[in-house]
Design an enzyme around this catalytic site. Structure first.
Site, PDB file in Angstrom:
ATOM      1  N   GLY A   1       0.806  -1.218   0.000  1.00 16.62           N
ATOM      2  CA  GLY A   1       0.000   0.000   0.000  1.00 16.62           C
ATOM      3  C   GLY A   1       0.833   1.257   0.000  1.00 16.62           C
TER       4      GLY A   1
ATOM      5  CG  ASP B   1      -4.869  -9.435  -3.836  1.00 15.73           C
ATOM      6  OD1 ASP B   1      -5.078  -8.389  -3.204  1.00 15.73           O
ATOM      7  OD2 ASP B   1      -4.787 -10.558  -3.318  1.00 15.73           O
ATOM      8  CG  LEU B   2      -2.295  -2.385  -4.410  1.00 16.48           C
ATOM      9  CD1 LEU B   2      -1.978  -1.887  -5.796  1.00 16.48           C
ATOM     10  CD2 LEU B   2      -2.838  -1.276  -3.538  1.00 16.48           C
ATOM     11  CG  ASP B   3       1.372  -3.173  -3.389  1.00 14.32           C
ATOM     12  OD1 ASP B   3       1.818  -2.908  -4.521  1.00 14.32           O
ATOM     13  OD2 ASP B   3       1.038  -2.300  -2.581  1.00 14.32           O
ATOM     14  CB  ALA B   4      -1.150  -9.580  -3.399  1.00 18.32           C
TER      15      ALA B   4
END
Lengths: 295, 295, 295, 295
Positions: free
Chosen positions: A212, A237-240
Site C-alpha cells: 500500500g 490484488d494490489l501488491d500481491a
C-alpha cells in the site's frame, strides 16, 4: 550467420518421468546445441519447469519450425502444459509508465541506451509531464495522460477515461513488457488481466511488509533495520502479485524517512532492472502466485 | 522403501551436442524420476558439467548396477570424462583437523549432531589438545598429535613425523571429507595430492586478498570495508586451491583487529558449513583450479 | 588495575542544546578517558540519545560514585530522562528459554564458553527436556518445566502454573537478559511487562512479515525471494516489540519449506547473537516501540 | 532563515582526554544545536577523530567567524591536528574524468540532476569523445582531451601534454571532488599529490584483490564467488590509496567475463555514488592510508 542468436524454450507442465529425456532427445535429434538449461521440479505442486537455450545456428530450421515441432513435443505433456519458444534475433519491446520520480526511469534509460537490457523502448506514459524532457532527450516518445486529482468530483469517471488512453497507447505497441516504473496509480483489474504476465511493478518495500501507500513511512514507524524493494507482476490484488525479485539495504535509527526514500531508490533501481532483465530473457515462469526464475 | 533415498550422478566432460539427451534418455528408459538437475556448459573451456539426482525407488536396480550402466553411457563422452554415482543411503564420513580456535569445530559439531549435515564424524585431530573435551563431549574420538614449536631445532623432521601420524589416522577412516577447521599447519604437498578433492580448508580472508598468515591484521592494515572468508580445496599452492564458497561482512574504522577476528568467525563458520555441505552432497565439481557448484 | 575495565553511560532525554557539552564536561572534569561515544538526535521525536564508554582506570572514583555524580548531571535533563551507568567489571547474567530446536541454544553456548559473549549463563529452562543433555554438558543448570498439550482440557490453568514456575526460576537469578531462544510459547502479558527491556526474542521471519505461527510456511506460500529473522524485545503485543536486529538470506524457487527452515537457522543464530551482544553491551536504547542501537 | 543549513566541523588530532568536552563546550557556549555527532578514537594510532554538524541558525555568527573561533579551539589540540569547517549553504563543485564506459557517468548525472547528490558538476573531461553527447544533454560542458595510443612513438611526451590540459581544466574550477568515473588512464604522481584527498577513483574489483588491469578477467580466472568494487582516493601508488567504500555481488560458475563486467557495473555505480556522497558531506577523514567514515 549470427553466433550469438539463441532460441529459448520454456515449459511448465505436470511432473512425470521422462520429460527431460523427451525434450533433450528432440533437441539432440535436430542437432541442437544447448548452451543453457534449467530444470525445476516442485514436489508440493507436482509441477515441472524448464528453460533451455539453444544456439540458433546449430539447428537446421528457424524459430517458426522449431515452434511447430516443439508444439508436438509439448502436446505429449498434457493439456495443462504451457510453453513458449522465443528468438533473441527478434527484438523485445517495452512501454514504461511513470509519475514524477525519475530514478527508475533514468536508470532504465541508461541501461537500454548502453545496450545493457535487450529491449526497445517504444514509449513512456506519464500521468504528470515532469519526466517528459528526460524521456525525449533519449529519443523516446513521451505521452502525458493527466489523471484526475483527489478532490476532483468526477474522479472515478475521469480515471476510467485516462486508463483507457493508457491502454490504447500501450496496446498500439503490443509490448512484451509494461513496466510500472514508480507509476503511482493503481492499475484497474481489467488491465491487470489483459496484461497478465507482462505488467511489471516495482514496489518500494520488502513485500509482504508495508504494502500500500507510503511504505517508507510505515518502515520508519515500525523501526525495521532493513528496507527493501520488490519487483512483481501486477495483479488485481494490489501488491500481491507473483514476486520476481527482492532485495534489501541496511538502515539504522539515524535514517529519517527522507533518508530511507533516498537510500531505497538504490534498491528499487537494481531490483527493477534485474526483474525486467529476467522477464525479457524469458527466465521467469509464473505458476499460481509464485515464480520460477532460471537465473 | 525409503522415499528420501536418492542417487546422484555427476559428470564433467568435453562439451558436444547430445550429452543431455543421452543421459536423460538413459535415465528415462530405466524409469528414473529426476528430482534435481543442474547443467553447465563452459564456453571458454568447452567443457560440460552436470549433476542429476534421481529417486532411488524409481529405478528397478540399485546403485551398483546404476554405476555399471552409467559407466557405459559415460564411456561415450570420451577418455577425459570424469563422473561419479553416489547414494544418499550410504553414509559419508569426515575427519576434522583443528588447532585451538573452537568456533568452526563447535559449529560443525552442532550441525552434525542436529542432523543438519549429512555426515558421520569419525575423528578429530588436534595439534593442540585444547579442544579435546569439546570433541569427546560429542562422543567423537579426539587424537592429539603434537607438532614441533617454532624454536624446535629438529622442527622439520618432527613435523614430518607428526604429519605421518595425521595421515595414518585420516587414512584409517578413508573419509569423504578431510576438513581443516582452522588447522594452523600447512598441509605438505604429498598430502594435498593424496587428498585432492577431499581436503577442505577455511581461510579467514576473502581470497586472493590476504593469503598467508594473520589475514585480519593484513585487512586492518589495508583499511578494507568488508572482511571475508573462503572455503577451498587444499592444494600444494597455499591458499590458492579451487574456491568452493566465499562470503563477506561489513566492518568499519571502529573495528580493531580483535573485533575483526571476532566478527570474522561468524563468516568463517557459515562459509565452511556451506562449502562442506555442498561437497558432501556432491554439488561441487572441480575443473582445473575452479569449481562448478550446483546449488 | 584492569586496563580493559570500562564504565558505560547511556542516556535518553528530550533534546536541547548543550547536553553533549554538559556530559563531556562532567567526564573531562573527572579526567575520564572516553573510548567510545555515540550520539543520536531524533528530530521527529525531539529526543536525544547517547552512549559513552570511559576507561575505569581514568576516573578517580568507582562505578557507584560515578552513578551518584551522573545522577546529578542527568537531573538537569528533565524528569523524562532515563539513564544507566554500567560496569564491565561486573558480570552480566542471562537465563535462556528453549523448546526443542537446538540451533540457537547450541550457538549461544559455544559463544559463551569461548568467551565471545560477555555473560554468565545461570540457567536454561525448557518446556520440553530434549535439550537438557546439551545444556548440562556445558555445566549449566537445566530446568524442565512441562507445558500442557493442545488437547489438555485444563490447558489455560496449567499454562498459568507453568509460567509461574518459569517466572520463579528466572527471577531467582534476576538476570540482565531473558533470552527466548526459539521458545515456542507465548509469554503472558504480565511477564512481558515485568521483564520489559530484558526479554529478548528471536522470531524466524523478517518482521513485520509473517508474524505468528509457521513463518517459513507463510514465506514459502508467498514466494518471497529472501527470508529473514528478527531479534526484538518481547512485549504483550506478539511479534511487535522493539526490533534490535534483523537480517535476511536469499532463497529461490528450489527451496522447499524444510530447506527454508534449515537455511533460516543460520540467520536466526546470527541475528540473535548480535542482538544479545548489543543488549549486553548496553548498546540498545528503547524509545517507544523503536530502538537506538549504538554499534 | 534556512532551517536546513548546517555547518560541519571535522577534526583529527592526537588523542587525549577532554577533547570532546572542549569542542562540545565551545559549541554549547555559542548556543550551537548539534544535529549529528561522530567520534572515533583509534587506540592503535592513539588518534582522535570527530565530525560534528550544527544548525547554522542556532549560532549567533556565520561560518567565517565559526572558522576563526574554532581555529583557536583546535590550536589547543597540538600542531598535528587537522580540521575543517564547511557550510552546506556553499555549493560544492566536481569535475568528472571519463573514458568510454557510460554507466558511472550516467548514474552520477541522474543523481545530480535529481538533487540527490549535493554538488554542482562543472565539467566532464573525456580522453575519448564517446560520452560527449550524454554530458551535453545534461547541460554540462564536455572537454575532449585525446590521449596518445599505445603504439604512438611519442606516447610518453604526448601523455604529459594531455595531462597538463586535464590539469588546467580541473584547476580552473578548483573543484571539491575530481572523480575518476572509470577513467582508464593512470593519474601521474604529481597530480595525485596536488589533488590529494580530492581525487576519487572507482576500481572495478574488491581491492586489494585484482589491482591493475582487467580485474574481471582476473576474478574469472581465479574463480572467486563474489566480485566487487572499491572507491578510494587516488594516490601515486596505483589502486592502493585510502579506501572510502567497497561492496560485492555474488557470481557463480555460470558467469562469463562479460556477465561479470555487466553485473559489476551495478556495484561500481553504487560504491562510487556512496563514496562520493560521503566525501561531499565531509564524512571522510583520511589518516595515513586509511579512512574514518562517519556515516
Amino acid at each position: 550467420m549470427d553466433d550469438d542468436r539463441r532460441f529459448a524454450i520454456t515449459l511448465a507442465c505436470p511432473d512425470t518421468t521422462g520429460i527431460v529425456a523427451r525434450i533433450a532427445g528432440f533437441l539432440a535429434d535436430a542437432g541442437g546445441w544447448i548452451v543453457e538449461a534449467g530444470y525445476h521440479s516442485d514436489p508440493a505442486e507436482n509441477w515441472f519447469f524448464t528453460r533451455q537455450v539453444v544456439r540458433a545456428d546449430s539447428l537446421p530450421f528457424g524459430v517458426d519450425e522449431l515452434r511447430d515441432r516443439f508444439a508436438e513435443v509439448a502436446a505429449g505433456f498434457g493439456p495443462e502444459a504451457t510453453w513458449r519458444v522465443t528468438d533473441t534475433g527478434v527484438d523485445k519491446h517495452a512501454v514504461l509508465l511513470v509519475t514524477r520520480e525519475p530514478h527508475c526511469l533514468h536508470d532504465l534509460l541508461g541501461r537500454i541506451s548502453a545496450g545493457e537490457l535487450p529491449v526497445t523502448l517504444d514509449a513512456v506514459i506519464g500521468n504528470h509531464d515532469d519526466l517528459g524532457d528526460l524521456v525525449r532527450a533519449h529519443g523516446v516518445p513521451f505521452h502525458h495522460v493527466p489523471f484526475p486529482g483527489r478532490a476532483d468530483p468526477r474522479k472515478e469517471q475521469a480515471k476510467v477515461v485516462a486508463f483507457e488512453k493508457v491502454r490504447q497507447i500501450v496496446d498500439d505497441h503490443a509490448p512484451d513488457a509494461i513496466v510500472l516504473a514508480r507509476f503511482m496509480q493503481i492499475l484497474p483489474a481489467h488491465l491487470c488481466e489483459e496484461w497478465a504476465g507482462r505488467a511489471i511493478n516495482i514496489h518500494h518495500s520488502f513485500l509482504p511488509s508495508f504494502a500500500g501507500a507510503r511504505p517508507y513511512h510505515q518502515a520508519h514507524a515500525r523501526g525495521v533495520k532493513l528496507i527493501g524493494a520488490t519487483c512483481h507482476y501486477a495483479t488485481a490484488d494490489l501488491d500481491a502479485g507473483p514476486i520476481i525479485e527482492q532485495d534489501v539495504i541496511r538502515v539504522d535509527h539515524g535514517d529519517t524517512v527522507p533518508d530511507m526514500v533516498r537510500r531505497g531508490r538504490d534498491i528499487e533501481r537494481l531490483v527493477l532492472a534485474r526483474g525486467l532483465r529476467w522477464h525479457l530473457e524469458d527466465r521467469v515462469l509464473v505458476h499460481g502466485n509464485k515464480t520460477v526464475v532460471f537465473r
